[in-house]
Design a protein around this motif. Structure first.
Motif, PDB file in Angstrom:
ATOM      1  N   ASP A 210       0.841  -1.192   0.000  1.00 45.80           N
ATOM      2  CA  ASP A 210       0.000   0.000   0.000  1.00 45.80           C
ATOM      3  C   ASP A 210       0.884   1.252   0.000  1.00 45.80           C
ATOM      4  OD1 ASP A 210      -1.806   2.022   0.418  1.00 45.80           O
ATOM      5  OD2 ASP A 210      -2.829   1.049   2.096  1.00 45.80           O
ATOM      6  N   PRO A 211       0.809   2.094  -1.061  1.00 50.17           N
ATOM      7  CA  PRO A 211       1.641   3.300  -1.100  1.00 50.17           C
ATOM      8  C   PRO A 211       1.282   4.327  -0.043  1.00 50.17           C
ATOM      9  CG  PRO A 211       0.069   3.278  -2.909  1.00 50.17           C
ATOM     10  CD  PRO A 211      -0.008   1.925  -2.265  1.00 50.17           C
ATOM     11  N   ALA A 212       0.154   4.136   0.634  1.00 49.31           N
ATOM     12  CA  ALA A 212      -0.171   5.021   1.751  1.00 49.31           C
ATOM     13  C   ALA A 212       0.727   4.770   2.948  1.00 49.31           C
ATOM     14  CB  ALA A 212      -1.639   4.833   2.158  1.00 49.31           C
ATOM     15  N   HIS A 213       1.419   3.612   2.964  1.00 48.65           N
ATOM     16  CA  HIS A 213       2.267   3.254   4.103  1.00 48.65           C
ATOM     17  C   HIS A 213       3.695   2.896   3.706  1.00 48.65           C
ATOM     18  CE1 HIS A 213      -1.285   3.158   6.721  1.00 48.65           C
ATOM     19  NE2 HIS A 213      -1.892   2.500   5.752  1.00 48.65           N
ATOM     20  N   PHE A 214       3.917   2.521   2.465  1.00 45.47           N
ATOM     21  CA  PHE A 214       5.254   2.084   2.044  1.00 45.47           C
ATOM     22  C   PHE A 214       5.773   2.995   0.935  1.00 45.47           C
ATOM     23  CE2 PHE A 214       3.612  -1.594   4.191  1.00 45.47           C
ATOM     24  CZ  PHE A 214       4.728  -2.133   4.834  1.00 45.47           C
ATOM     25  N   LEU A 215       7.050   3.310   1.032  1.00 41.70           N
ATOM     26  CA  LEU A 215       7.672   4.257   0.118  1.00 41.70           C
ATOM     27  C   LEU A 215       9.014   3.704  -0.347  1.00 41.70           C
ATOM     28  CD1 LEU A 215       7.803   7.172  -1.135  1.00 41.70           C
ATOM     29  CD2 LEU A 215       8.947   7.864   0.991  1.00 41.70           C
ATOM     30  N   ARG A 216       9.189   3.621  -1.654  1.00 37.86           N
ATOM     31  CA  ARG A 216      10.483   3.178  -2.180  1.00 37.86           C
ATOM     32  C   ARG A 216      11.412   4.379  -2.230  1.00 37.86           C
ATOM     33  NH1 ARG A 216      11.253  -1.184  -7.068  1.00 37.86           N
ATOM     34  NH2 ARG A 216      13.407  -1.758  -6.571  1.00 37.86           N
ATOM     35  N   ILE A 217      12.539   4.306  -1.527  1.00 35.42           N
ATOM     36  CA  ILE A 217      13.466   5.425  -1.461  1.00 35.42           C
ATOM     37  C   ILE A 217      14.787   5.110  -2.159  1.00 35.42           C
ATOM     38  CG2 ILE A 217      12.463   6.264   0.708  1.00 35.42           C
ATOM     39  CD1 ILE A 217      15.012   5.080   2.100  1.00 35.42           C
ATOM     40  N   HIS A 218      14.936   3.886  -2.612  1.00 34.86           N
ATOM     41  CA  HIS A 218      16.183   3.445  -3.244  1.00 34.86           C
ATOM     42  C   HIS A 218      15.841   2.208  -4.059  1.00 34.86           C
ATOM     43  CE1 HIS A 218      20.281   1.821  -3.592  1.00 34.86           C
ATOM     44  NE2 HIS A 218      20.732   3.000  -3.231  1.00 34.86           N
ATOM     45  N   ARG A 219      16.646   1.939  -5.070  1.00 31.80           N
ATOM     46  CA  ARG A 219      16.411   0.721  -5.845  1.00 31.80           C
ATOM     47  C   ARG A 219      16.376  -0.504  -4.942  1.00 31.80           C
ATOM     48  NH1 ARG A 219      21.029  -0.980  -9.941  1.00 31.80           N
ATOM     49  NH2 ARG A 219      20.894   1.256 -10.339  1.00 31.80           N
ATOM     50  N   SER A 220      17.107  -0.460  -3.815  1.00 32.93           N
ATOM     51  CA  SER A 220      17.236  -1.624  -2.936  1.00 32.93           C
ATOM     52  C   SER A 220      16.479  -1.490  -1.622  1.00 32.93           C
ATOM     53  CB  SER A 220      18.717  -1.883  -2.631  1.00 32.93           C
ATOM     54  OG  SER A 220      19.451  -2.110  -3.816  1.00 32.93           O
ATOM     55  N   VAL A 221      15.712  -0.404  -1.424  1.00 30.60           N
ATOM     56  CA  VAL A 221      15.085  -0.176  -0.116  1.00 30.60           C
ATOM     57  C   VAL A 221      13.667   0.367  -0.271  1.00 30.60           C
ATOM     58  CG1 VAL A 221      15.218   1.048   2.093  1.00 30.60           C
ATOM     59  CG2 VAL A 221      17.324   0.298   0.966  1.00 30.60           C
ATOM     60  N   VAL A 222      12.726  -0.255   0.447  1.00 33.91           N
ATOM     61  CA  VAL A 222      11.366   0.261   0.618  1.00 33.91           C
ATOM     62  C   VAL A 222      11.133   0.409   2.109  1.00 33.91           C
ATOM     63  CG1 VAL A 222       8.900  -0.196   0.320  1.00 33.91           C
ATOM     64  CG2 VAL A 222      10.514  -0.851  -1.478  1.00 33.91           C
ATOM     65  N   ILE A 223      10.687   1.588   2.551  1.00 34.35           N
ATOM     66  CA  ILE A 223      10.477   1.808   3.979  1.00 34.35           C
ATOM     67  C   ILE A 223       8.990   1.872   4.307  1.00 34.35           C
ATOM     68  CG2 ILE A 223      12.677   2.994   4.292  1.00 34.35           C
ATOM     69  CD1 ILE A 223      11.178   5.644   4.301  1.00 34.35           C
ATOM     70  N   ASN A 224       8.672   1.481   5.535  1.00 30.52           N
ATOM     71  CA  ASN A 224       7.326   1.648   6.077  1.00 30.52           C
ATOM     72  C   ASN A 224       7.284   3.032   6.719  1.00 30.52           C
ATOM     73  OD1 ASN A 224       4.950   1.642   7.565  1.00 30.52           O
ATOM     74  ND2 ASN A 224       5.090  -0.536   8.059  1.00 30.52           N
ATOM     75  N   THR A 225       6.564   3.958   6.105  1.00 29.69           N
ATOM     76  CA  THR A 225       6.585   5.341   6.578  1.00 29.69           C
ATOM     77  C   THR A 225       5.985   5.496   7.970  1.00 29.69           C
ATOM     78  OG1 THR A 225       4.493   5.791   5.405  1.00 29.69           O
ATOM     79  CG2 THR A 225       6.551   6.268   4.243  1.00 29.69           C
ATOM     80  N   ASP A 226       5.205   4.521   8.418  1.00 29.92           N
ATOM     81  CA  ASP A 226       4.654   4.584   9.771  1.00 29.92           C
ATOM     82  C   ASP A 226       5.738   4.398  10.822  1.00 29.92           C
ATOM     83  OD1 ASP A 226       2.121   4.873   8.680  1.00 29.92           O
ATOM     84  OD2 ASP A 226       1.706   2.720   8.735  1.00 29.92           O
ATOM     85  N   HIS A 227       6.894   3.858  10.410  1.00 29.93           N
ATOM     86  CA  HIS A 227       7.966   3.581  11.361  1.00 29.93           C
ATOM     87  C   HIS A 227       9.156   4.526  11.206  1.00 29.93           C
ATOM     88  CE1 HIS A 227       6.037   0.076  12.981  1.00 29.93           C
ATOM     89  NE2 HIS A 227       5.998  -0.545  11.811  1.00 29.93           N
ATOM     90  N   ILE A 228       8.966   5.658  10.521  1.00 27.96           N
ATOM     91  CA  ILE A 228      10.045   6.642  10.440  1.00 27.96           C
ATOM     92  C   ILE A 228      10.119   7.404  11.753  1.00 27.96           C
ATOM     93  CG2 ILE A 228      10.878   8.723   9.283  1.00 27.96           C
ATOM     94  CD1 ILE A 228       9.438   7.791   6.765  1.00 27.96           C
ATOM     95  N   ALA A 229      11.288   7.380  12.394  1.00 28.94           N
ATOM     96  CA  ALA A 229      11.483   8.147  13.627  1.00 28.94           C
ATOM     97  C   ALA A 229      11.932   9.567  13.315  1.00 28.94           C
ATOM     98  CB  ALA A 229      12.511   7.459  14.521  1.00 28.94           C
ATOM     99  N   GLU A 230      12.856   9.708  12.370  1.00 27.42           N
ATOM    100  CA  GLU A 230      13.306  11.032  11.951  1.00 27.42           C
ATOM    101  C   GLU A 230      14.026  10.896  10.607  1.00 27.42           C
ATOM    102  OE1 GLU A 230      16.608  12.908  14.001  1.00 27.42           O
ATOM    103  OE2 GLU A 230      17.040  11.016  15.039  1.00 27.42           O
ATOM    104  N   PHE A 231      14.214  12.028   9.950  1.00 30.52           N
ATOM    105  CA  PHE A 231      14.952  12.025   8.694  1.00 30.52           C
ATOM    106  C   PHE A 231      15.626  13.379   8.538  1.00 30.52           C
ATOM    107  CE2 PHE A 231      10.866  13.839   7.715  1.00 30.52           C
ATOM    108  CZ  PHE A 231      11.138  14.839   6.788  1.00 30.52           C
ATOM    109  N   ARG A 232      16.628  13.420   7.681  1.00 29.79           N
ATOM    110  CA  ARG A 232      17.320  14.670   7.413  1.00 29.79           C
ATOM    111  C   ARG A 232      17.990  14.602   6.045  1.00 29.79           C
ATOM    112  NH1 ARG A 232      22.764  14.347  11.175  1.00 29.79           N
ATOM    113  NH2 ARG A 232      22.811  12.081  11.405  1.00 29.79           N
ATOM    114  N   ALA A 233      18.264  15.780   5.502  1.00 27.89           N
ATOM    115  CA  ALA A 233      18.989  15.839   4.241  1.00 27.89           C
ATOM    116  C   ALA A 233      20.376  15.262   4.448  1.00 27.89           C
ATOM    117  CB  ALA A 233      19.074  17.276   3.745  1.00 27.89           C
ATOM    118  N   TRP A 234      20.848  14.563   3.425  1.00 27.16           N
ATOM    119  CA  TRP A 234      22.133  13.872   3.519  1.00 27.16           C
ATOM    120  C   TRP A 234      22.995  14.313   2.343  1.00 27.16           C
ATOM    121  CZ3 TRP A 234      24.048  12.265   7.673  1.00 27.16           C
ATOM    122  CH2 TRP A 234      25.028  11.275   7.770  1.00 27.16           C
ATOM    123  N   ALA A 235      24.097  13.651   2.126  1.00 30.65           N
ATOM    124  CA  ALA A 235      25.031  14.043   1.087  1.00 30.65           C
ATOM    125  C   ALA A 235      24.442  13.840  -0.311  1.00 30.65           C
ATOM    126  CB  ALA A 235      26.321  13.232   1.226  1.00 30.65           C
TER     127      ALA A 235
END
Length: 267
Positions: A210-235
Motif C-alpha cells: 500500500d503506497p499510503a504506508h510504504f515508500l520506495r526510497i532506493h532501488r534496494s530499499v522500501v520503507i514503512n513510513t509509519d515507522h520513520i522516527a526522523e529524517f534529514r537531508a544527507w550528502a
C-alpha cells in the motif's frame, strides 16, 4: 541511430519532468526537444508533428494523457512513439504495457527506464512511418472521457508475508515491517528484532504494498513510513532516515520525487 529522436516530456510536476530529463541525459539517441506542463499544452505541441517520442503523464488536471492522444487521433494527426508515465498502477497499466511502446511507474527506476529506452529505440528502428498501432487505437476508443466511469479500484494490497524456514513457515504482518531490503536472491524484511528473508524480488513486493504506508526510497530499499522516527537531508541530495528500530537507511536521488510527494502530505 543517425538522427536523435526528438522527445517531448509531458507532466504537470516539474520535478517529474526534471527526473526524466536527467535520466535521458545518458541516452544521446533521444534528445529532449520540448516540455509541457499539462494536457492542453501537450495537445498543441503534438499537433505540430515535430516529435518522434513522447513521455506522457496519464493523470493531469485538464486533459489526461490518453485524452490528448484521443484528440490527436480524432483529428487524423499522426502520433509519435508513446511511453505512458503514471504514479497509479491501478489505472489500466497492464493495458498500457500492451498498447503503448511501454509504460513507466513513478517513482522512476533507472534500470527500468533504461529498459524502456531500449524498447523505444527498437520501435523507432522498425517503424517505417507514423502509423498508429491497432492496439493503441483500441485503447483510445475504449478510454472513458471526463464524464466516463471511474477506473476500476485496485486490488487489495498485501498485508502479510509468508516466511519459509526449513522447520516452519509463519506470517509477518506488513505493518510490523520497518523496511524491506533487496538481496541477491530476494529481499529481507526488517522488523523490530529480526530480519526475515523472502524469495520474492523487492520490485515485485513494492508493487503489492500500500503506497499510503510504504515508500520506495532506493532501488534496494522500501520503507514503512509509519515507522520513520526522523529524517534529514544527507550528502549529494539524498536523505537519511532513522527508523523506529534504530536502524538507518539512505535514499537515492533517483527517488527524490517520490520522497517529496510523500513529504507534501505533512506540509
Amino acid at each position: 541511430m543517425s538522427t536523435p529522436l526528438r522527445t517531448l516530456l509531458v507532466d504537470d510536476e516539474p520535478l517529474a519532468r526534471s527526473l526524466v530529463r536527467e535520466l535521458l541525459a545518458d541516452f544521446p539517441d533521444l534528445t529532449v526537444a520540448g516540455e509541457c506542463a499539462n494536457g492542453t499544452e501537450a495537445l498543441g505541441a503534438l499537433q505540430t508533428g515535430a516529435y518522434d517520442v513522447v513521455f506522457l503523464d496519464v493523470q493531469m488536471p485538464d486533459l489526461d494523457g490518453v485524452q490528448v492522444l484521443q484528440r490527436l487521433q480524432a483529428a487524423g494527426q499522426p502520433l509519435p512513439l508513446v511511453v505512458f508515465v503514471t504514479a497509479y498502477d491501478q489505472y489500466a497499466v497492464a493495458a498500457f504495457g500492451l498498447h503503448a511502446v511501454d509504460f513507466l511507474l513513478k517513482p522512476l527506476d533507472p534500470d527500468r527506464f533504461a529498459e524502456c529506452v531500449g524498447r523505444v529505440q527498437q520501435q523507432a528502428a522498425q517503424r517505417g512511418g507514423p502509423a498508429l498501432s491497432t492496439e493503441l487505437a483500441a485503447l483510445l476508443r475504449a478510454w472513458p472521457g471526463p464524464a466516463g466511469p471511474a477506473p476500476t479500484p485496485p486490488a487489495a494490497y498485501q498485508d502479510r508475508f509468508v516466511v519459509k524456514q526449513p522447520e516452519r513457515q509463519f506470517f509477518v504482518p506488513a505493518a510490523d515491517v520497518f523496511y524491506l531490503e533487496a538481496t541477491g536472491s530476494g529481499a529481507l524484511l526488517h522488523t523490530a528484532g529480526a530480519a526475515h528473508p523472502v524469495r520474492t524480488p523487492l520490485g515485485q513486493l513494492a508493487e503489492r504494498l500500500d503506497p499510503a504506508h510504504f515508500l520506495r526510497i532506493h532501488r534496494s530499499v522500501v520503507i514503512n513510513t509509519d515507522h520513520i522516527a526522523e529524517f534529514r537531508a544527507w550528502a549529494h541530495g539524498e536523505y537519511l532516515f532513522r527508523m523506529a528500530n534504530g536502524q538507518h537507511v539512505t535514499s537515492s536521488r533517483s527517488y527524490n520525487e517520490a520522497i517529496q510527494q510523500f513529504l507534501k502530505r505533512f506540509a
